[in-house]
Design an enzyme around this catalytic site. Structure first.
Site, PDB file in Angstrom:
ATOM      1  N   ASP A  25      -3.341   9.474  -0.188  1.00  0.00           N
ATOM      2  CA  ASP A  25      -4.260   9.652  -1.308  1.00  0.00           C
ATOM      3  C   ASP A  25      -5.107  10.900  -1.177  1.00  0.00           C
ATOM      4  O   ASP A  25      -5.793  11.282  -2.125  1.00  0.00           O
ATOM      5  CB  ASP A  25      -5.167   8.425  -1.435  1.00  0.00           C
ATOM      6  CG  ASP A  25      -5.450   8.071  -2.880  1.00  0.00           C
ATOM      7  OD1 ASP A  25      -4.592   8.355  -3.743  1.00  0.00           O
ATOM      8  OD2 ASP A  25      -6.525   7.516  -3.154  1.00  0.00           O
ATOM      9  N   ASP A  77      -2.128  -1.513   5.669  1.00  0.00           N
ATOM     10  CA  ASP A  77      -2.956  -0.332   5.887  1.00  0.00           C
ATOM     11  C   ASP A  77      -2.276   0.561   6.917  1.00  0.00           C
ATOM     12  O   ASP A  77      -1.432   0.113   7.697  1.00  0.00           O
ATOM     13  CB  ASP A  77      -4.348  -0.728   6.369  1.00  0.00           C
ATOM     14  CG  ASP A  77      -5.202  -1.309   5.259  1.00  0.00           C
ATOM     15  OD1 ASP A  77      -4.814  -1.171   4.080  1.00  0.00           O
ATOM     16  OD2 ASP A  77      -6.251  -1.916   5.567  1.00  0.00           O
ATOM     17  N   ASP A  91      -3.152   1.705   9.663  1.00  0.00           N
ATOM     18  CA  ASP A  91      -3.357   1.391  11.081  1.00  0.00           C
ATOM     19  C   ASP A  91      -2.827   0.017  11.463  1.00  0.00           C
ATOM     20  O   ASP A  91      -2.966  -0.402  12.612  1.00  0.00           O
ATOM     21  CB  ASP A  91      -4.847   1.467  11.418  1.00  0.00           C
ATOM     22  CG  ASP A  91      -5.652   0.413  10.667  1.00  0.00           C
ATOM     23  OD1 ASP A  91      -5.428   0.278   9.451  1.00  0.00           O
ATOM     24  OD2 ASP A  91      -6.494  -0.264  11.285  1.00  0.00           O
ATOM     25  N   ASP A 123      -8.828  -6.233  -3.352  1.00  0.00           N
ATOM     26  CA  ASP A 123      -7.949  -7.276  -2.846  1.00  0.00           C
ATOM     27  C   ASP A 123      -8.387  -8.662  -3.318  1.00  0.00           C
ATOM     28  O   ASP A 123      -7.570  -9.438  -3.831  1.00  0.00           O
ATOM     29  CB  ASP A 123      -7.881  -7.221  -1.316  1.00  0.00           C
ATOM     30  CG  ASP A 123      -9.259  -7.057  -0.675  1.00  0.00           C
ATOM     31  OD1 ASP A 123     -10.263  -7.039  -1.413  1.00  0.00           O
ATOM     32  OD2 ASP A 123      -9.321  -6.937   0.560  1.00  0.00           O
TER      33      ASP A 123
END
Length: 830
Positions: free
Chosen positions: A186, A367, A369, A529
């Site tokens: 992004d 995500d 990570d 979310d």
């Protein structure tokens, strides 16, 4: 990608749609799941195991007993209000002030009781799921799957972590021809794209190596550098012992050495990309750049492709399938002056681009990570989405998403700031699984694509109804509308498909459509979310919770106090944004489709920051009169009050013990969660209430600080704990800490003042009532200080080991100072 074995997701035959539509869809019971598999020669893919019936019954009974005590307590408080005010007035406070104080205290107690009930009731019907992934050994039964990986800032989300996550996905135990990994950058950062390109190159060696030897985990950083006690949480156990599947031990050692050398070279190249350009050579800027869709690895065929026996690939890959899943880099277009809707906008761009390239019926969200720690995690999630019937597979119907718990590497052994959050995942989410299912929490979640399109579940559709691809809702792209109507996945990586995908990630595509409102991830909040999951449950969809062993996915968490508080601030502000939006759980529709306790759980999720207002008042106001020497606490508590207080404390302890029994969490984890709740409520929650109040009043959008990510294994145990957990000991002052520091200081000073004034010596009191009046204020001060103890450790940094004697010395000095002042006042007034 090839079709998903005839798995239909968009429309179901009328026979599979129950005619009854007068109630929400609750989670399947063990009996119903057994009936579901009747006539099938194979065992069901998902089994529900009962949690100890005796424990759950005692748990429910204790909750309802405590609720009854609450009712009796408040009835008594209101009935004897005049007597309480008169008693307080006799202690030296005016009638109006006493009434104000009493009203405020009643309001706080009512709020605390209300929030406790909202938190506990949805957890009264927990279930535990188990899956049989071996029943899906036939790869032809598996549907296609798209995996979305999101990153937004290479400064705070290391590109090396993104590369490792991508590699773990490509090496997962799922058919290579049925997986497509999409990486959303992004920020449009050249360094991130370079890291993903490096990962694509290294995957040609890493993925076959994992398949050849069956190593776990399949994140190279965690595998090579996450040994016992290291930052990787000891997950590289397979190298030394356990489930080795290779041909010969010496061959594994030799191959591992060669692959590690290649990985270290890749790591150096990625580090060089960052060092070469400190400004992160970007395709424009973080908020102003063109859209890019680049296929880095083409989709694989369905037939296995064996490697070569010579050394051209560094290791012997004969008889090893060397096919790789498809990999696509996506950077959506962003322009200044146009709303980009943060992560939700990036996810919706991926949803559209993937529809014209692969259109898999299921989507895994991770995500950058969070890597795949268990190679069977993807198969485990699919078990909830399909059913085995005869020799084939059918769609499981109304399961919108499967939420896996978040597990973390690199967290300090004591988990000072409750990063693991086991109380939420293994208690709250597990409890909700017995209703309509867990709340979506941002990562580690497997979705049904059609549910993201805002479609009702099969039981709520008209017979034979499917997806109506309305251009006013989805946009004007003909290929995308065709993919919405399609019932199977497909593979298109030609120039036309890529050009269409690029158009779908443009910043203007969503103009005049329902994206972010009725389609895709929900806009208008930083916690997209929770809002997205709520919209699915409100339509009648169910969700499922599954805690795999070993953990399905693992990520990193902020162990620094300032970073952790900023993370909590973002969550709290996002929750309040949902409360003040059209997705308010109290007012939103879906009355027949949303379980009442599920609605209560969402209401609790969106209003909990308001608790900070009452809690901060309770932490400060009772302590201030003690410091000033006033008589706010002079009124002796009645025996009835003491009895109610004791009953509430005993039942609270009983609920906690029973909760830990059925959930499997330790009492220590429960206590750390309580401590950090107090720290958060007196800091981040207060700031969230202020931010959202400003937004509601002025319409100004909330800006938030992205949580910094790090490689958990970057500091090995060889360097010692001080270096391994350096972030834990770093003291970074932030304004969020000021209210908590004030509450801590006031209560410590209040304890010293009470001692200096002789109020601690309750054994010298003339009566039991006087002793209780002397002891209760100090006990309350101790209760606050004990809860804020982790915060005191955080303020001390590397000197945290000395916090006990320092707090003791501070209390002694404060006591002596207050005692000296009291003597001076007595001398001058004598």
């Amino acid at each position: 990608m090839p079709p998903s074995a005839g798995l239909a997701t968009e429309s179901l035959p009328a026979a599979t749609c129950p005619a009854k539509k007068d109630a929400y869809a609750a989670a399947a019971s063990p009996e119903s799941e057994t009936k579901l598999a009747a006539g099938d020669e194979r065992a069901p893919l998902v089994r529900t195991t009962r949690i100890s019936t005796t424990t759950i019954k005692l748990y429910r009974l204790t909750i309802f007993v405590r609720i009854a005590i609450f009712v009796l307590f408040f009835k008594w408080r209101i009935t004897y209000a005049a007597r309480a005010i008169s008693s307080t007035d006799a202690g030296g406070i005016g009638m109006s002030k006493a009434a104000t104080f009493w009203t405020a205290s009643i309001a706080g107690e009512l709020w605390f009781a209300f929030m406790w009930v909202l938190d506990q009731l949805p957890k009264t019907m927990p279930v535990r799921r188990a899956v049989d992934v071996t029943a899906l050994n036939d790869d032809t039964l598996l549907p296609a799957m798209d995996v979305f990986v999101t990153t937004a800032d290479p400064d705070k989300e290391p590109p090396l972590a993104t590369a490792n996550t991508v590699l773990s996905i490509l090496a997962a135990g799922y058919p290579a021809g049925k997986v497509t990994c999409y990486v959303s950058d992004d920020a449009g950062a050249e360094v991130t794209r370079g890291a993903v390109v490096e990962a694509a190159r290294f995957a040609a060696l890493w993925v076959p190596f994992c398949r050849k030897h069956g190593v776990e985990p399949r994140n190279p950083e965690a595998y090579f550098n996450g040994g016992e006690g290291g930052g990787g949480g000891g997950k590289a156990r397979v190298v030394a012992r356990g489930s080795y599947k290779g041909r010969a031990w010496p061959e594994l050692v030799r191959d591992r050495r060669r692959v590690r050398r290649e990985y270290e070279e890749m790591r150096l190249r990625i580090d060089a990309l960052q060092a070469a350009d400190a400004r992160r050579r970007r395709c424009g800027a973080a908020d102003d750049h063109a859209g890019v869709v680049q296929v880095l690895i083409d989709s694989a065929g369905s037939a296995p492709q064996l490697g070569v026996a010579d050394g051209s690939k560094l290791i012997d890959l004969a008889s090893v399938d060397v096919r790789l899943p498809a990999l696509v880099y996506v950077c959506r277009e962003k322009r200044r002056g146009r709303a980009h809707h943060r992560k939700a906008g990036a996810m919706n761009a991926l949803l559209r681009a993937s529809a014209v390239l692969s259109n898999a019926p299921f989507i895994l969200n991770l995500d950058c990570d969070h890597y795949v720690n268990n190679s069977q995690a993807l198969r485990a999630g699919i078990c909830f989405m399909i059913e085995r019937r005869g020799g084939g597979a059918e769609d499981a119907g109304d399961v919108a998403f499967v939420q896996f718990p978040q597990r973390f590497d690199g967290v300090d052994p004591g988990d000072r700031y409750a990063n693991h959050n086991r109380v939420f995942f293994d208690c709250t989410e597990l409890g909700l699984d017995g209703l309509q299912g867990p709340i979506y929490v941002g990562t580690g979640c497997l979705f049904r694509r059609v549910a993201l399109y805002g479609v009702d579940p099969p039981r709520w559709r008209s017979p034979g109804g499917g997806v109506a691809a309305d251009p006013a809702k989805f946009g004007e792209s003909a290929p995308f509308l065709a993919s919405v109507r399609a019932e199977q996945s497909h593979s298109r990586d030609d120039g036309d498909a890529i050009a269409e995908a690029s158009a779908l990630v443009s910043c203007a595509y969503e103009d005049g459509t329902a994206w972010g409102r009725d389609v895709g991830w929900v806009y208008g909040t930083v916690t997209e979310d929770v809002a997205t999951g709520f919209c699915m449950h409100r339509r009648g969809w169910r969700s499922a919770y599954y805690a795999a062993a070993p953990d399905a996915f693992r990520g990193t968490a902020p162990i620094n106090l300032a970073d952790r508080l900023h993370q909590v601030l973002r969550w709290a502000a996002g929750s309040l944004e949902i409360f003040f939006s059209r997705n308010n759980a109290l007012l939103a529709g879906g009355r027949r489709r949303l379980h009442p306790l599920q609605r209560a759980a969402y209401l609790n999720t969106t209003v909990y920051p308001f608790t900070s207002l009452f809690l901060m008042a309770y932490c400060l106001f009772p302590a201030i009169p003690l410091i000033a020497g006033g008589g706010g606490w002079n009124a002796a508590p009645t025996p009835t009050y003491v009895a109610f207080l004791a009953a509430l404390m005993v039942t609270l302890a009983a609920v906690a013990v029973l909760e830990t029994r059925w959930s499997g969490i330790a009492l220590g984890e429960w206590w750390r969660n309580e401590q950090f709740w107090m720290v958060s409520a007196t800091s981040a929650y207060l700031a969230a209430v202020a931010q959202v109040a400003l937004k509601v009043a002025t319409g100004k959008e909330i800006s938030f600080k992205l949580t910094s990510k790090h490689l958990a294994s970057s500091a090995t145990p060889v360097a010692g704990k001080d270096r391994q957990y350096a972030e834990l000991y770093a003291v970074r002052w932030t304004a969020l800490m000021a209210p908590t520091a004030a509450a801590l200081a006031v209560n410590v000073a209040s304890m010293a003042a009470a001692g200096g004034g002789g109020r601690w010596w309750w054994w010298d009191a003339p009566s039991a009532a006087a002793a209780a009046a002397a002891a209760l204020p100090v006990a309350f001060n101790v209760w606050v200080v004990v809860h804020l103890y982790p915060f005191a450790l955080g303020l001390m940094g590397r000197r945290s080991k000395a916090v006990r004697p320092i707090l003791f010395l501070f209390a002694v000095v404060a006591y002596l100072a207050v005692r000296f002042l009291c003597l001076l006042l007595q001398f001058h007034t004598a």
